[in-house]
Motif scaffolding. Structure first.
Motif, short mmCIF file in Angstrom:
data_model
loop_
_atom_site.label_atom_id
_atom_site.label_comp_id
_atom_site.label_asym_id
_atom_site.label_seq_id
_atom_site.Cartn_x
_atom_site.Cartn_y
_atom_site.Cartn_z
N ARG A 298 84.86 82.22 0.19
CA ARG A 298 85.97 82.83 0.90
C ARG A 298 87.25 82.95 0.07
NH1 ARG A 298 85.47 83.24 6.36
NH2 ARG A 298 87.74 83.04 6.62
N ALA A 299 87.60 81.88 -0.62
CA ALA A 299 88.86 81.88 -1.38
C ALA A 299 88.79 82.85 -2.55
CB ALA A 299 89.17 80.47 -1.87
N TRP A 300 89.92 83.47 -2.86
CA TRP A 300 90.02 84.32 -4.05
C TRP A 300 90.37 83.48 -5.28
CZ3 TRP A 300 94.06 88.33 -1.81
CH2 TRP A 300 93.53 88.93 -0.66
N VAL A 301 91.24 82.52 -5.06
CA VAL A 301 91.75 81.67 -6.14
C VAL A 301 91.69 80.24 -5.66
CG1 VAL A 301 93.73 81.20 -7.65
CG2 VAL A 301 93.33 83.53 -6.81
N ALA A 302 91.37 79.31 -6.56
CA ALA A 302 91.22 77.92 -6.14
C ALA A 302 91.70 76.97 -7.23
CB ALA A 302 89.76 77.62 -5.80
N THR B 246 91.87 78.82 -10.93
CA THR B 246 90.87 79.80 -11.35
C THR B 246 90.55 80.80 -10.25
OG1 THR B 246 88.65 80.04 -12.34
CG2 THR B 246 88.88 78.41 -10.58
N MET B 247 90.23 82.01 -10.65
CA MET B 247 89.60 82.96 -9.74
C MET B 247 88.21 82.44 -9.40
SD MET B 247 90.48 86.74 -11.22
CE MET B 247 92.13 87.43 -11.10
N THR B 248 87.74 82.77 -8.22
CA THR B 248 86.41 82.37 -7.78
C THR B 248 85.39 83.46 -8.10
OG1 THR B 248 86.76 83.31 -5.59
CG2 THR B 248 87.40 80.99 -5.92
#
Length: 251
Positions: free
Chosen positions: A165-169, A183-185
């Motif tokens: 779901r997340a774009w960035v984490a 980081t981007m996922t």
């Protein structure tokens, strides 16, 4: 998915070809939509790309005003640190071209990592304005690859490989320093129109061969999980990194 694999005799020729490819994608995106969105990794990728992209042959023919630059990942360090991906890009590239400063979207590490990731998603939301339940679609995502098969700051066996779901984490426990990163996922990376791996040097040959000839009886490495859902996957290699086996078209 079969990748478009391009192998060049030397690192210098790889640099020229990669820069020309990036410039061409920028021109196509700029002409079509008035904007070119690119996400950068750091390290040797920037060292390969920047000199040719800033050369006289390309520099003056690029419409830098339409570029929007993001980071695939960033280390949790000050921008003045030698480990900062932003700092490296500033030294090798941004200080030499005329991308509007407000279109260089650096990761803000003045807050805690989780808030930073949410903030970066908000910046993307404002620029891309994706529809509900959709993700931003970058014109180009540039990736490196580690000798362990990691890419971005997505490491083998890490729970973030299962993120949907997340774009960035945030990454709080990277197995190599610095341990804290943003980081981007994989879902965001795999939504890119063009995703390009770049590798040079004999030290990358074994892992490149492993990723490009996957084996069903082992756990997939992070780089193997990069498979654009509706885009094109590219590999740009020099001869030393691409010297094992037949991997398709060569440049």
């Amino acid at each position: 998915m079969r990748a478009n694999v391009n192998i060049y005799p030397s690192r210098d020729e790889l640099s020229v070809a990669l820069a020309a490819h990036v410039a061409n994608l920028a021109a196509l995106a700029g002409a079509k939509q008035g904007r070119f969105s690119i996400a950068l990794s750091g390290g040797s990728l920037l060292e390969i790309l920047a000199p040719a992209l800033c050369s006289e042959q390309l520099h003056d023919n690029i419409n830098w005003s339409c570029w929007h630059v993001f980071w695939v990942d960033e280390r949790w360090v000050p921008r003045s640190s030698p480990a900062s991906n932003y700092g490296l890009a500033e030294d090798l590239w941004f200080s030499r071209v005329s991308i509007p400063r407000e279109q260089i979207h650096a990761i803000d590490n003045s807050i805690n990592p989780s808030a930073t990731a949410r903030n970066y998603e908000s910046v993307m939301q404002t620029l891309f304005q994706p529809r509900e339940n959709q993700m931003p679609r970058f014109d180009l995502i540039l990736l490196g690859i580690g000798e362990d098969g990691h890419t971005a700051s997505l490491f083998p066996g890490h729970p973030l490989l299962a993120e949907t779901r997340a774009w960035v984490a945030p990454v709080l426990n990277a197995p190599k320093p610095p341990a804290i990163r943003i980081t981007m996922t994989l879902p965001l990376i795999n939504n890119g129109r063009n995703v390009v791996f770049v590798a040079a040097g004999a030290g990358k040959a074994d892992i490149v061969a492993k990723v490009l000839t996957p084996h069903n009886q082992r756990q997939k490495l992070p780089a193997e999980l990069v498979r654009p859902t509706d885009g094109t996957l590219w590999w740009f290699l020099d001869q030393a990194a691409g010297c094992s086996g037949d991997r398709g078209a060569s440049g």
